[in-house]
Design a protein around this motif. Structure first.
Motif, PDB file in Angstrom:
ATOM      1  N   TYR A  28     -17.463   8.822   1.393  1.00 17.44           N
ATOM      2  CA  TYR A  28     -16.941   7.536   1.855  1.00 17.44           C
ATOM      3  C   TYR A  28     -15.822   7.039   0.941  1.00 17.44           C
ATOM      4  O   TYR A  28     -14.807   6.526   1.417  1.00 17.44           O
ATOM      5  N   ILE A  29     -16.015   7.196  -0.364  1.00 20.80           N
ATOM      6  CA  ILE A  29     -14.969   6.783  -1.309  1.00 20.80           C
ATOM      7  C   ILE A  29     -13.688   7.569  -1.046  1.00 20.80           C
ATOM      8  O   ILE A  29     -12.588   7.011  -1.053  1.00 20.80           O
ATOM      9  N   GLU A  31     -12.802   9.030   1.834  1.00 18.54           N
ATOM     10  CA  GLU A  31     -12.256   8.661   3.143  1.00 18.54           C
ATOM     11  C   GLU A  31     -11.536   7.311   3.110  1.00 18.54           C
ATOM     12  O   GLU A  31     -10.574   7.109   3.839  1.00 18.54           O
ATOM     13  N   GLN A  32     -12.008   6.405   2.275  1.00 21.75           N
ATOM     14  CA  GLN A  32     -11.371   5.097   2.144  1.00 21.75           C
ATOM     15  C   GLN A  32     -10.162   5.145   1.219  1.00 21.75           C
ATOM     16  O   GLN A  32      -9.498   4.138   1.026  1.00 21.75           O
ATOM     17  N   GLN A  33      -9.896   6.300   0.658  1.00 25.26           N
ATOM     18  CA  GLN A  33      -8.777   6.540  -0.249  1.00 25.26           C
ATOM     19  C   GLN A  33      -8.773   5.549  -1.411  1.00 25.26           C
ATOM     20  O   GLN A  33      -7.739   5.020  -1.808  1.00 25.26           O
ATOM     21  N   MET A  34      -9.961   5.299  -1.929  1.00 28.05           N
ATOM     22  CA  MET A  34     -10.083   4.423  -3.087  1.00 28.05           C
ATOM     23  C   MET A  34      -9.571   5.174  -4.308  1.00 28.05           C
ATOM     24  O   MET A  34      -9.703   6.391  -4.394  1.00 28.05           O
TER      25      MET A  34
END
Length: 91
Positions: A28-29, A31-34
């Motif tokens: 998720y991190i 995919e969110q491009q954090m």
């Protein structure tokens, strides 16, 4: 390892569920491009925790005492420390 169950599942099953959950968190991190130092160190920390869990539960090192438990821990701590130092110095 213990054969006792908690809510009908053995400890190794709970560890597997935790590993899958942590994998989805890192996915998720990504995919969110954090980004940033804090996120990078957080993901590195997750990877080190996952490595320790794999060593303790699935490689059978959790029930050992003494010197035999150290190789995986040292293998995680040394590269983790070097990577953390590199990230901090690059900031």
């Amino acid at each position: 390892m213990s054969k006792k169950t908690f809510l009908g599942m053995r400890p190794c099953t709970w560890v597997f569920v935790l590993l899958v959950t942590l994998t989805f968190v890192t996915f998720y991190i990504g995919e969110q491009q954090m980004g940033g130092l804090t996120i990078a160190l957080f993901v590195l920390g997750i990877a080190m925790i996952k490595g320790h869990l794999v060593g303790a539960y699935f490689m059978g090192l959790g029930g050992l005492r003494g010197l035999w438990r150290w190789p995986v821990s040292v293998w995680l701590i040394i590269p983790g420390s070097l990577i953390t130092t590199a990230f901090i110095l690059a900031r």
